[in-house]
Design a protein around this motif. Structure first.
Motif, mmCIF file in Angstrom:
data_model
loop_
_atom_site.group_PDB
_atom_site.id
_atom_site.type_symbol
_atom_site.label_atom_id
_atom_site.label_comp_id
_atom_site.label_asym_id
_atom_site.label_seq_id
_atom_site.Cartn_x
_atom_site.Cartn_y
_atom_site.Cartn_z
ATOM 1 N N TYR A 216 0.839 -1.192 0.000
ATOM 2 C CA TYR A 216 0.000 0.000 0.000
ATOM 3 C C TYR A 216 0.882 1.253 0.000
ATOM 4 N N CYS A 217 0.282 2.373 -0.406
ATOM 5 C CA CYS A 217 0.966 3.671 -0.405
ATOM 6 C C CYS A 217 -0.014 4.756 0.019
ATOM 7 N N TYR A 251 6.485 6.199 0.343
ATOM 8 C CA TYR A 251 6.883 4.798 0.440
ATOM 9 C C TYR A 251 5.850 3.857 -0.162
ATOM 10 N N PHE A 252 6.346 2.719 -0.610
ATOM 11 C CA PHE A 252 5.546 1.513 -0.824
ATOM 12 C C PHE A 252 5.862 0.599 0.350
ATOM 13 N N VAL A 253 4.828 0.198 1.092
ATOM 14 C CA VAL A 253 5.018 -0.652 2.267
ATOM 15 C C VAL A 253 4.298 -1.972 2.017
ATOM 16 N N ASP A 256 2.311 -7.205 4.546
ATOM 17 C CA ASP A 256 2.534 -7.861 5.842
ATOM 18 C C ASP A 256 2.893 -6.861 6.932
ATOM 19 N N LEU A 257 3.493 -5.727 6.562
ATOM 20 C CA LEU A 257 3.840 -4.702 7.536
ATOM 21 C C LEU A 257 2.665 -3.778 7.853
ATOM 22 N N VAL A 258 1.665 -3.755 6.982
ATOM 23 C CA VAL A 258 0.527 -2.847 7.160
ATOM 24 C C VAL A 258 -0.585 -3.488 7.980
ATOM 25 N N LYS A 338 0.911 4.230 8.931
ATOM 26 C CA LYS A 338 1.892 3.199 8.578
ATOM 27 C C LYS A 338 2.528 3.400 7.211
ATOM 28 N N LEU A 339 2.059 4.411 6.463
ATOM 29 C CA LEU A 339 2.538 4.590 5.082
ATOM 30 C C LEU A 339 3.279 5.902 4.867
ATOM 31 N N GLY A 340 3.248 6.794 5.840
ATOM 32 C CA GLY A 340 4.034 8.010 5.731
ATOM 33 C C GLY A 340 3.278 9.202 5.171
#
Length: 347
Positions: A216-217, A251-253, A256-258, A338-340
């Motif tokens: 996600y972004c 960022y592209f995150v 699994d981290l999101v 979580k994505l900035g």
């Protein structure tokens, strides 16, 4: 007449022979030196989605835009490490997603320390576009309950779909060059969660849809409301896809981290003033439903991106006497948890 027919047959046969010989030569040359559309060797391994990664795009002095990986030690310059260690790896996010060479990417990350290539200071990086050539840019309109209410429209029974084009893609920290006022002046922000597809999905049920998401972004579906709503017949595509009308980043995150994409804080500031403050839990159609619905009509491919709608607080939703449209010099900050923070200035 007979000699004329014979001449045509002879010429046709010799021409076909020349074409065949030429084609064979091209094929032999291509097979001797196979290269991908991205440059370098063709990747022929399994298609895998990258995990456990926070990725940005670096705008290099030579004008190229290549991958950087955010780590506690600094940013890994993927191109520099891959070259130093002679690793065949994707150099852009489009390439990573579309080819699926997560193994090459992971090898670069694992080799960063021993490569001797210095980690980069993110504060000194010029950001490039995360996406330059996705296969499809799909947008879902009117997808937050409170936003539908503020603009006085019924909550849609199915996700309303429209599109943007690659010309609209823009980077974090960009100067978004707005059109002249005679073209458009009712300029509006729309902070959105962006879904990034990681593997091909067609007719996928909702229960399985998140398994197809690479990450996600933070994004902004920048909009010209006069073009979108005041041209004859309502021109959503025109109002949404002028040059640079799709800033994405920083960022592209990876997914699994999101975690749960349907419970993320989402906010917008204009010149330091908060304008939007909501949560993706206010989605009318959640992430799974959007992806499943879209996949009924066409296949979503790795690297395709989906804008998911904006919450309440847009200028369009304000009373007409309080609508002050964006102008040159305004600074917009879009944030998704979580994505900035995605930042851009109007120029």
């Amino acid at each position: 007449m007979g000699s004329r027919r014979q001449f045509i047959k002879t010429v046709s046969a010799s021409g076909a022979g020349l074409v065949a010989a030429s084609a064979m030569g091209v094929m032999q040359e291509a097979s001797a030196h196979p290269t991908s559309v991205w440059g370098g060797d063709i990747y022929s391994g399994p298609h895998e989605m990258v995990k456990n990664s926070k990725i940005l795009s670096i705008k290099n002095p030579d004008g190229t835009e290549t991958l950087g990986v955010v780590t506690p030690k600094g940013v890994i310059d993927v191109r520099a490490v891959a070259k130093k260690m002679k690793i065949s790896a994707p150099l852009t996010l489009d390439q990573l997603l579309q080819e699926g060479n997560a193994a090459g990417f992971n090898k670069v990350v694992a080799s960063a320390d021993k490569s001797g290539v210095p980690y980069l200071d993110e504060s000194k990086i010029t950001y490039g576009r995360l996406f330059k050539n996705p296969g499809k840019i799909i947008c879902v309109g009117l997808n937050y309950r409170q936003h539908a209410d503020e603009v006085g429209m019924a909550r849609p029974a199915v996700p309303p779909l429209f599109n943007k084009y690659n010309n609209s893609l823009a980077a974090h920290n960009c100067v978004l060059e707005i059109p002249p006022p005679e073209i458009s002046y009712k300029l509006d922000y729309e902070t959105e969660l962006l879904i990034v597809v990681g593997k091909r999905m067609r007719n996928v049920p909702e229960a399985e849809a998140l398994n197809y998401v690479a990450g996600y972004c933070t994004s902004n579906d920048f909009s010209s409301r006069d073009l979108q709503l005041e041209l004859p017949s309502g021109q959503w595509m025109i109002g949404k896809t002028l040059d640079q009308y799709a800033p994405i980043g920083p960022y592209f995150v990876t997914s699994d981290l999101v975690g749960d994409p349907n419970n993320l804080k989402i906010q917008t500031w204009v010149n330091g003033e908060m304008r939007q403050n909501s949560n993706t839990s206010d989605f009318i159609h959640n992430t799974q439903h959007m992806l499943s619905y879209i996949s009924k009509y066409w296949a979503l491919e790795p690297g395709d991106i989906v804008f998911t709608g904006t919450p309440q607080g847009v200028i369009l939703g304000m009373p007409k006497d309080k609508q002050v449209w964006l102008k040159k010099g305004d600074k917009v900050v879009s944030y998704v948890e979580k994505l900035g923070e995605l930042k851009f200035t109007l120029g």
